[in-house]
Each structure stands twice: as structure tokens, then as C-alpha cells.
Design a protein around this motif. Structure first.
Motif, PDB file in Angstrom:
ATOM      1  N   ILE A 270      21.081   9.855  -1.435  1.00 57.70           N
ATOM      2  CA  ILE A 270      21.138   9.565  -2.861  1.00 57.70           C
ATOM      3  C   ILE A 270      20.491  10.723  -3.613  1.00 57.70           C
ATOM      4  O   ILE A 270      19.461  11.251  -3.198  1.00 57.70           O
ATOM      5  N   GLU A 271      21.137  11.146  -4.689  1.00 57.32           N
ATOM      6  CA  GLU A 271      20.653  12.328  -5.419  1.00 57.32           C
ATOM      7  C   GLU A 271      20.970  12.177  -6.905  1.00 57.32           C
ATOM      8  O   GLU A 271      22.089  11.827  -7.285  1.00 57.32           O
ATOM      9  N   ARG A 272      19.972  12.428  -7.713  1.00 56.82           N
ATOM     10  CA  ARG A 272      20.167  12.350  -9.157  1.00 56.82           C
ATOM     11  C   ARG A 272      20.937  13.566  -9.653  1.00 56.82           C
ATOM     12  O   ARG A 272      20.656  14.697  -9.257  1.00 56.82           O
TER      13      ARG A 272
ATOM     14  N   SER B 222      22.311  13.976 -16.398  1.00 55.23           N
ATOM     15  CA  SER B 222      22.923  13.020 -17.320  1.00 55.23           C
ATOM     16  C   SER B 222      24.231  12.444 -16.783  1.00 55.23           C
ATOM     17  O   SER B 222      24.744  11.460 -17.309  1.00 55.23           O
ATOM     18  N   GLU B 223      24.782  13.038 -15.723  1.00 54.47           N
ATOM     19  CA  GLU B 223      26.049  12.555 -15.176  1.00 54.47           C
ATOM     20  C   GLU B 223      25.896  11.260 -14.390  1.00 54.47           C
ATOM     21  O   GLU B 223      26.844  10.494 -14.263  1.00 54.47           O
ATOM     22  N   GLY B 224      24.701  11.005 -13.864  1.00 52.71           N
ATOM     23  CA  GLY B 224      24.484   9.787 -13.102  1.00 52.71           C
ATOM     24  C   GLY B 224      23.814  10.065 -11.773  1.00 52.71           C
ATOM     25  O   GLY B 224      23.105  11.059 -11.609  1.00 52.71           O
ATOM     26  N   THR B 225      24.053   9.200 -10.806  1.00 53.85           N
ATOM     27  CA  THR B 225      23.446   9.304  -9.479  1.00 53.85           C
ATOM     28  C   THR B 225      24.550   9.441  -8.440  1.00 53.85           C
ATOM     29  O   THR B 225      25.502   8.655  -8.423  1.00 53.85           O
ATOM     30  N   LEU B 226      24.405  10.430  -7.569  1.00 57.30           N
ATOM     31  CA  LEU B 226      25.395  10.701  -6.536  1.00 57.30           C
ATOM     32  C   LEU B 226      25.004   9.989  -5.248  1.00 57.30           C
ATOM     33  O   LEU B 226      23.916  10.199  -4.706  1.00 57.30           O
ATOM     34  N   LEU B 227      25.893   9.142  -4.773  1.00 56.84           N
ATOM     35  CA  LEU B 227      25.702   8.431  -3.521  1.00 56.84           C
ATOM     36  C   LEU B 227      26.656   8.999  -2.482  1.00 56.84           C
ATOM     37  O   LEU B 227      27.871   9.000  -2.687  1.00 56.84           O
ATOM     38  N   GLU B 228      26.106   9.484  -1.368  1.00 56.04           N
ATOM     39  CA  GLU B 228      26.939   9.976  -0.271  1.00 56.04           C
ATOM     40  C   GLU B 228      26.907   8.964   0.854  1.00 56.04           C
ATOM     41  O   GLU B 228      25.845   8.473   1.239  1.00 56.04           O
ATOM     42  N   LEU B 229      28.076   8.645   1.393  1.00 62.50           N
ATOM     43  CA  LEU B 229      28.185   7.656   2.451  1.00 62.50           C
ATOM     44  C   LEU B 229      28.347   8.331   3.806  1.00 62.50           C
ATOM     45  O   LEU B 229      28.636   9.535   3.890  1.00 62.50           O
ATOM     46  N   ASP B 230      28.169   7.549   4.855  1.00 60.34           N
ATOM     47  CA  ASP B 230      28.245   8.092   6.210  1.00 60.34           C
ATOM     48  C   ASP B 230      29.603   8.701   6.528  1.00 60.34           C
ATOM     49  O   ASP B 230      29.708   9.630   7.332  1.00 60.34           O
TER      50      ASP B 230
ATOM     51  N   ASP C 193      19.636  -3.724  -1.225  1.00 53.77           N
ATOM     52  CA  ASP C 193      19.893  -3.425   0.188  1.00 53.77           C
ATOM     53  C   ASP C 193      18.773  -3.859   1.126  1.00 53.77           C
ATOM     54  O   ASP C 193      18.536  -3.239   2.152  1.00 53.77           O
ATOM     55  N   GLY C 194      18.061  -4.938   0.769  1.00 49.92           N
ATOM     56  CA  GLY C 194      17.171  -5.593   1.717  1.00 49.92           C
ATOM     57  C   GLY C 194      15.802  -4.981   1.879  1.00 49.92           C
ATOM     58  O   GLY C 194      15.428  -4.010   1.220  1.00 49.92           O
ATOM     59  N   VAL C 195      15.029  -5.575   2.789  1.00 46.54           N
ATOM     60  CA  VAL C 195      13.617  -5.219   2.942  1.00 46.54           C
ATOM     61  C   VAL C 195      13.417  -3.781   3.404  1.00 46.54           C
ATOM     62  O   VAL C 195      12.366  -3.195   3.162  1.00 46.54           O
ATOM     63  N   HIS C 196      14.380  -3.224   4.078  1.00 47.17           N
ATOM     64  CA  HIS C 196      14.271  -1.829   4.524  1.00 47.17           C
ATOM     65  C   HIS C 196      15.175  -0.937   3.692  1.00 47.17           C
ATOM     66  O   HIS C 196      15.808  -0.021   4.205  1.00 47.17           O
ATOM     67  N   SER C 197      15.225  -1.187   2.419  1.00 45.86           N
ATOM     68  CA  SER C 197      16.101  -0.502   1.485  1.00 45.86           C
ATOM     69  C   SER C 197      15.938   1.013   1.501  1.00 45.86           C
ATOM     70  O   SER C 197      14.857   1.530   1.204  1.00 45.86           O
ATOM     71  N   PRO C 198      16.996   1.763   1.825  1.00 49.69           N
ATOM     72  CA  PRO C 198      16.929   3.225   1.712  1.00 49.69           C
ATOM     73  C   PRO C 198      16.699   3.677   0.267  1.00 49.69           C
ATOM     74  O   PRO C 198      16.037   4.687   0.035  1.00 49.69           O
ATOM     75  N   VAL C 199      17.241   2.933  -0.691  1.00 48.84           N
ATOM     76  CA  VAL C 199      17.045   3.313  -2.087  1.00 48.84           C
ATOM     77  C   VAL C 199      15.588   3.122  -2.482  1.00 48.84           C
ATOM     78  O   VAL C 199      15.002   3.969  -3.175  1.00 48.84           O
ATOM     79  N   ALA C 200      14.969   2.020  -2.059  1.00 48.67           N
ATOM     80  CA  ALA C 200      13.556   1.798  -2.361  1.00 48.67           C
ATOM     81  C   ALA C 200      12.690   2.891  -1.729  1.00 48.67           C
ATOM     82  O   ALA C 200      11.727   3.365  -2.341  1.00 48.67           O
ATOM     83  N   LYS C 201      13.043   3.298  -0.519  1.00 47.11           N
ATOM     84  CA  LYS C 201      12.306   4.383   0.136  1.00 47.11           C
ATOM     85  C   LYS C 201      12.464   5.672  -0.654  1.00 47.11           C
ATOM     86  O   LYS C 201      11.501   6.432  -0.846  1.00 47.11           O
ATOM     87  N   TRP C 202      13.668   5.958  -1.138  1.00 42.72           N
ATOM     88  CA  TRP C 202      13.926   7.145  -1.959  1.00 42.72           C
ATOM     89  C   TRP C 202      13.096   7.113  -3.242  1.00 42.72           C
ATOM     90  O   TRP C 202      12.648   8.153  -3.726  1.00 42.72           O
ATOM     91  N   MET C 203      12.844   5.909  -3.752  1.00 43.60           N
ATOM     92  CA  MET C 203      12.068   5.775  -4.975  1.00 43.60           C
ATOM     93  C   MET C 203      10.563   5.787  -4.722  1.00 43.60           C
ATOM     94  O   MET C 203       9.771   5.720  -5.665  1.00 43.60           O
ATOM     95  N   GLY C 204      10.155   5.841  -3.465  1.00 44.13           N
ATOM     96  CA  GLY C 204       8.737   5.983  -3.153  1.00 44.13           C
ATOM     97  C   GLY C 204       8.050   4.750  -2.610  1.00 44.13           C
ATOM     98  O   GLY C 204       6.841   4.773  -2.361  1.00 44.13           O
ATOM     99  N   PHE C 205       8.780   3.660  -2.374  1.00 52.18           N
ATOM    100  CA  PHE C 205       8.165   2.456  -1.853  1.00 52.18           C
ATOM    101  C   PHE C 205       7.921   2.589  -0.348  1.00 52.18           C
ATOM    102  O   PHE C 205       8.741   3.155   0.381  1.00 52.18           O
TER     103      PHE C 205
END
Length: 443
Positions: A172-174, A177-185, A199-211
């Protein structure tokens, strides 16, 4: 008591072991009317206004809430079909209020019994206290709901092609102003104006945000579903049983299904066991000698309907926890605030999250980024005040229920529960109101 409280805090603050979700072995239904969305061209990502990451309860409820206000979304689900794992979850009146707003409340009510009260007993079967919702918590609505049915019901109300299966998030990459780029496998890319991570307790997005990862709280739980194909009459009550360092319970879901659980203290989650026979035997070994009612329900449970899960949560400390939103990206449900099931509020809060977030976004989707971020900020502030106290309270209730010291257990069984427990204050957190979800500009 102070010693136990300090022990609980140490469990919460130390790094958590790997916390894995157990999947059922029974075959899941094929959702043929959901087909993956075609990928983008090689040189440019596919553009979407709203992308929901994860097709669990929070993700499906969010997508359906958006659909009700006339907003299209795409749900990226890493699995090749709906994740219908899990046994049962408790939905109190706040969860039902959210489901009514989403539009599926009555459909689900017709399939599950309304619970009328609560009975608390010691491990030898002695009754400690009983409660009637009608007398002590009027207006309460509690039902044990099969997770598979809830997920399938939410999914069935979505437009075709809403869910894109086999779409695992790789990065995931900001993009300003265009938005957020999500790359899939699979190499495809999606550029989204708004990303809602469910995406659940082991959220990759939450990890990306610093959790950080959720922390193991020192308890594991067995869950199972007793089957009575010819039907059996159970009193519509929650049955709790308390022992030393362990508690159990069972509650009828319908005339043919009874949910049960055993929660026990463990210094670590232990090895993951996939052998269904071994899991059922381990659960039985914990409660041999406990009331026969519980053992009968467990005996009626097929081996592949028994799950074992370590419990974990995340405390959203003010001033220390990362923000749940940033530049058009927001995390909700277990991805943001995983909590222990001691209050039965995990799924309820996820459903609340969905309807509150969509109500905040109503009218600003498609508008300027500043307006969207303002809506996400308002959502985060409102929901933090709701979920942070509930997370702490659920953890502490679990700690009190899992006492091992015989003196503390005697106090709990002879004084705390029979003389001090009151149902009204214990259910105040289920009060929740929200406005109907309607398209922006509608009357």
C-alpha cells in the motif's frame, strides 16, 4: 485482586505471540454470483472511488451500508470464497440496531432464538444467580448468531461483482492527491480515493499505519456447536459455569443448535492443533466432572465444529496509539480495536463502526479530500470514545472471571456474583442509536 490486575496488565503490554484464526474443515458454499473484478492494464492501475479491504463482518457491513446510500464499492478479499469460519457470536441490541439500519435485521432474527435471561453456576452445578432481561434489563435483545449465516446474509444483499476474491494485498502506498495505490499479489493495482481496511486482527493496513500486533491476554477459548437434528427444547437462557482459572457456558441458537465455549488460563497460546479429534478431546478433558448439561452439548458436537483460539486485544491509549485514519485511509472493526469476547461486543462494535463511518461519509464521497479526511477524523474521535473503554472493560471482566486463587474464587462465587452483580449496569454499553442510512440529498 491487585496482583491479578497487575498480572493482566503485564499480559496486555508484552509482545504478543502469533495469533491465528482457525478455519473450519467443512466445505464452504460457492458464491458463483460474485466474480473477481477484471484487473487493470499493465501500465495503469484501476481507479476506484471506495475500496474495502476484507470481506469479514465489518467489510461486508460497510459495503452494504455504502450500497444503501447509493455508493458503489469494491471489496478485496484475499480468500477464494467467503470466510465463513468461526462458530457463533453474540449480538446484543446495539448489534441488532445496526443490522436494522443496514437492512438485514429481520431476516436474521427469524433464524435465531431471542435469549430471555442468564443463569450463573459454579462448576459443581450450584446456582449462584439468575437474571431475567425483561425484569432487570428491559428492552435488551440478545441472540447467539451463527457467523456463517451472518456473513452469507450480508454478502447476498450486495450487488454482483462487489467482492473481488483471491485479491490479497501485497503493498500500500500513498499517491498524494490522487489517492492510495493498492498492489495485489497477482500484480494488479488499484488506485482508490478512499480505503476502508476491515482486514482483521492481523491487518496489513493497520500495520502500515503503525499499529502493533494485538497482545495475547493469557486465556484461550474452545468453541463448539452442538447439533440436535430432531430438535430439543432448551430454555432460552445463557448458562455460565465458573471454576478455578476456567469458565464455560452454553446457549441455544435455535431448536437444533446449541453454542458452547470453554475459556481457560494458559501462559502461552501453545502449538496450533489442526486435528479435530484432538481438539475435542482436549476440550472434554478440561471439564470432566462439570455439569452433565454442558457435557451432553459437547458430545453432540461434530469434531470439525470445535475450534480453539487464543484471545488477544489492543488498547488504544490516547496520545500513544497511531491514528486510525490518514489521507483517505481508515481502519475499522478488528483491524483497529480487537477486543476479548467477555462482553460479547466484538461483532456488535464492528457493525456499529460500519454504519457510523458510512453516515459520516454520506455526502462527502466524491468531494474534496479535505472533506473526506474531516469525516474520517470525526468518525475516529466518536468511535474511539466508544471502543477504548469497552476494550478495557472486556479485558478486566475476563480477568475477574478467570481467577485461579481459591480465596478469590470463593469471594466471586459467594459474594460478588450472588450479592453484588447487577444486570442493568452490565448491559448499559448495548445502548446505541444511529440514523437511517439514506442517499445524500434524500428526504
Amino acid at each position: 485482586m491487585a496482583t491479578k490486575f497487575s498480572s493482566s496488565l503485564r499480559h496486555l503490554l508484552r509482545p504478543s505471540p502469533f495469533f491465528a484464526s482457525l478455519r473450519p474443515t467443512r466445505r464452504r458454499p460457492e458464491w458463483r454470483f460474485f466474480t473477481p473484478v477484471a484487473g487493470p492494464s499493465e501500465n495503469s492501475p484501476r481507479k476506484e472511488e471506495v475500496v474495502v479491504v476484507g470481506a469479514g463482518i465489518a467489510g461486508l457491513a460497510t459495503a452494504l451500508s455504502l450500497h444503501r446510500i447509493g455508493v458503489r464499492s469494491v471489496v478485496l478479499e484475499q480468500g477464494d470464497s467467503l470466510r465463513t469460519g468461526g462458530i457463533s457470536l453474540s449480538l446484543a441490541k446495539n448489534g441488532w440496531r445496526a443490522l436494522d439500519v443496514i437492512g438485514v435485521g429481520d431476516e436474521l432474527r427469524s433464524q435465531f432464538l431471542q435469549i430471555q435471561g442468564l443463569v450463573m453456576r459454579s462448576e459443581d452445578g450450584r446456582e449462584l444467580r439468575s437474571f431475567s432481561f425483561e425484569e432487570e434489563a428491559p428492552g435488551q435483545e440478545l441472540r447467539a448468531v451463527e457467523r456463517r449465516v451472518l456473513v452469507e446474509t450480508l454478502a447476498s444483499r450486495l450487488p454482483p461483482n462487489t467482492i473481488s476474491f483471491s485479491s490479497r494485498l501485497k503493498s500500500i502506498e500513498r499517491q498524494g492527491s490522487e489517492g492510495t495505490l493498492l498492489e495485489l499479489d497477482d500484480g494488479s493495482r488499484v488506485l482508490a480515493k478512499i480505503v476502508i481496511a476491515c482486514d482483521g486482527v492481523h491487518s496489513p493496513v493497520a500495520k502500515w499505519m503503525g499499529f502493533s500486533e494485538p497482545k495475547y491476554v493469557g486465556h484461550c477459548v474452545f468453541r463448539g456447536l452442538g447439533l440436535y437434528p430432531d430438535g430439543r427444547s432448551f430454555k432460552p437462557k445463557v448458562n455460565y459455569l465458573y471454576g478455578r482459572g476456567m469458565r464455560a457456558g452454553f446457549v441455544p441458537m435455535s431448536s437444533t443448535k446449541v453454542y458452547w465455549f470453554i475459556c481457560f488460563n494458559s501462559p502461552s497460546p501453545g502449538p496450533r492443533t489442526s486435528d479435530p479429534y484432538a481438539l475435542k478431546k482436549e476440550a472434554f478433558d478440561l471439564v470432566r466432572g462439570w455439569p452433565q448439561e454442558l457435557l451432553d452439548v459437547m458430545q453432540k458436537t461434530p469434531e470439525d465444529f470445535v475450534h480453539k483460539t487464543p484471545l488477544a486485544d489492543r488498547w488504544l491509549w490516547p496520545g500513544f496509539s497511531p491514528r486510525s485514519w490518514a489521507n483517505g485511509v481508515v481502519v475499522i472493526g478488528d483491524a483497529w480495536h480487537p477486543m476479548t469476547p467477555n462482553l460479547g461486543q466484538g461483532a456488535c462494535c464492528a457493525l456499529e463502526d460500519a454504519v457510523v463511518l458510512v453516515s459520516k461519509l454520506r455526502g462527502v464521497i466524491g468531494g474534496r479530500s479535505k472533506l473526506i479526511d474531516q469525516a474520517l477524523r470525526e468518525y475516529a474521535q466518536e468511535r474511539w470514545a466508544r471502543v477504548f473503554p469497552l476494550t478495557i472493560r472486556a479485558n478486566l471482566v475476563g480477568s475477574l472471571s478467570q481467577w485461579e486463587n481459591p480465596v478469590f474464587c470463593s469471594f466471586r462465587n459467594n459474594i460478588l456474583i450472588p450479592r453484588l452483580a447487577s444486570l442493568g449496569p452490565l448491559t448499559k454499553h448495548t445502548n446505541f442509536e444511529c440514523e437511517p442510512l439514506e442517499p445524500a440529498g434524500s428526504a
